[in-house]
Design a protein around this motif. Structure first.
Motif, PDB file in Angstrom:
ATOM      1  N   ALA A 183       3.806  -6.027  54.669  1.00 42.45           N
ATOM      2  CA  ALA A 183       2.620  -6.871  54.373  1.00 42.45           C
ATOM      3  C   ALA A 183       1.139  -6.434  54.917  1.00 42.45           C
ATOM      4  CB  ALA A 183       3.507  -8.205  53.990  1.00 42.45           C
ATOM      5  N   ASN A 199       5.251   3.763  46.817  1.00 39.50           N
ATOM      6  CA  ASN A 199       5.324   2.107  46.345  1.00 39.50           C
ATOM      7  C   ASN A 199       4.116   0.810  47.278  1.00 39.50           C
ATOM      8  OD1 ASN A 199       6.973   3.547  48.986  1.00 39.50           O
ATOM      9  ND2 ASN A 199       7.183   1.714  49.541  1.00 39.50           N
ATOM     10  N   ASP A 225      -0.402  -3.619  53.629  1.00 37.05           N
ATOM     11  CA  ASP A 225      -0.832  -4.193  52.344  1.00 37.05           C
ATOM     12  C   ASP A 225      -3.047  -4.889  52.036  1.00 37.05           C
ATOM     13  OD1 ASP A 225       1.042  -2.591  51.517  1.00 37.05           O
ATOM     14  OD2 ASP A 225       2.360  -4.264  50.923  1.00 37.05           O
ATOM     15  N   ARG A 238       2.003   0.953  44.443  1.00 33.64           N
ATOM     16  CA  ARG A 238       1.933   0.136  44.154  1.00 33.64           C
ATOM     17  C   ARG A 238       0.959  -1.935  44.384  1.00 33.64           C
ATOM     18  NH1 ARG A 238       6.446  -2.106  43.846  1.00 33.64           N
ATOM     19  NH2 ARG A 238       7.800  -0.118  44.182  1.00 33.64           N
ATOM     20  N   GLU A 239       1.979  -1.866  45.915  1.00 30.31           N
ATOM     21  CA  GLU A 239       2.404  -2.575  46.663  1.00 30.31           C
ATOM     22  C   GLU A 239       0.357  -3.414  47.165  1.00 30.31           C
ATOM     23  OE1 GLU A 239       4.613  -1.930  49.998  1.00 30.31           O
ATOM     24  OE2 GLU A 239       6.723  -2.359  47.987  1.00 30.31           O
ATOM     25  N   SER A 256      -1.223  -6.260  46.109  1.00 32.58           N
ATOM     26  CA  SER A 256      -1.991  -7.348  47.476  1.00 32.58           C
ATOM     27  C   SER A 256      -3.651  -7.983  46.688  1.00 32.58           C
ATOM     28  CB  SER A 256      -2.364  -6.929  48.025  1.00 32.58           C
ATOM     29  OG  SER A 256      -0.644  -6.779  49.295  1.00 32.58           O
TER      30      SER A 256
END
Length: 249
Positions: A88, A63, A91, A66-67, A71
């Protein structure tokens, strides 16, 4: 064939280097990177180190992989704009420190990899963000395996090693190389050989690791060092926390 499964490295180059220097790793014929490889303090260095290996590598998408790509693509590279969201922040930090080539590698990862009678995934065989823990009951686990033919499933994502059974199938978590929640200061990984698995742990020079990670400028570096290596979070606590989260979703 001997497979070394390294999951959840999370940009921790010193922990990765410790595993690569472990004599047990030298047995490997192929490496499976089980997702969430880069998001963390030293993402470019980790990807470059893995690229230098002389062994074939299969890459499973996590995951966080992907993130990080998302970003990067939207130009979200300033971690300070995410004061209330550690994921976040990670990322954005990572996206700001990798190249287009690194981004394209992350985007190329496979959903799952099948090798030597084992299916390698990140969260579960059907979803890279699905939670499996040491406490996952059979009625929640069995549906995740409905489309799986392999007798062994190797996952990551929840950062603690365990083994579960569902009928004739085994589900094993390889643990985390770079951000373990095991109640012990080490890097955790897995070997699969002739259909059998061997849970591994490798000691890490914590002081040297901490110096290198702090030099990266990663905003949450103290949390990573303390929770995974200095005062490592207990696996049973993490399993309960994640399992409660999964069952309340």
């Amino acid at each position: 064939m001997t497979v070394a499964a390294l999951c959840d490295i999370h940009g921790n180059l010193p922990a990765l280097d410790a595993v690569l220097a472990d004599p047990a790793f030298a047995r490997a014929d192929v490496v499976v990177i089980g997702g969430d490889v880069a998001a963390g303090p030293m993402p470019a260095e980790v990807l470059d180190r893995l690229a230098q290996l002389s062994l074939p590598i299969r890459w499973v998408r996590g995951n966080a992989d992907r993130e990080v790509v998302a970003s990067f693509d939207r130009g979200d590279t300033d971690p300070s704009v995410h004061p209330d969201d550690p994921a976040a922040r990670a990322d954005a930090f990572t996206a700001g420190r990798i190249t287009r080539e690194h981004r394209d590698l992350l985007a190329s990862f496979e959903d799952v990899v099948s090798l030597e009678g084992a299916l390698f995934c990140h969260g579960s065989p059907r979803d890279d963000n699905e939670i499996i823990t040491a406490l996952t009951p059979l009625d929640r686990l069995a549906p995740m395996l409905e489309s799986v033919d392999e007798p062994l499933v190797v996952c990551g994502h929840t950062h603690h090693q365990f083994e579960l059974r569902s009928g004739d199938q085994r589900v094993v978590n390889a643990g985390s190389v770079g951000m373990p929640y095991e109640g012990a200061a080490a890097a955790f990984w897995l070997v699969v050989e002739d259909g059998e698995h061997e849970l591994r742990r490798t000691d890490v020079d914590i002081d040297a690791m901490a110096t290198d990670l702090r030099a990266s400028g990663y905003l949450d570096v103290e949390d990573l060092i303390n929770e995974s290596f200095v005062e490592p979070v207990d696996a049973a606590y993490v399993a309960r926390l994640f399992e409660d989260r999964a069952q309340s979703a």
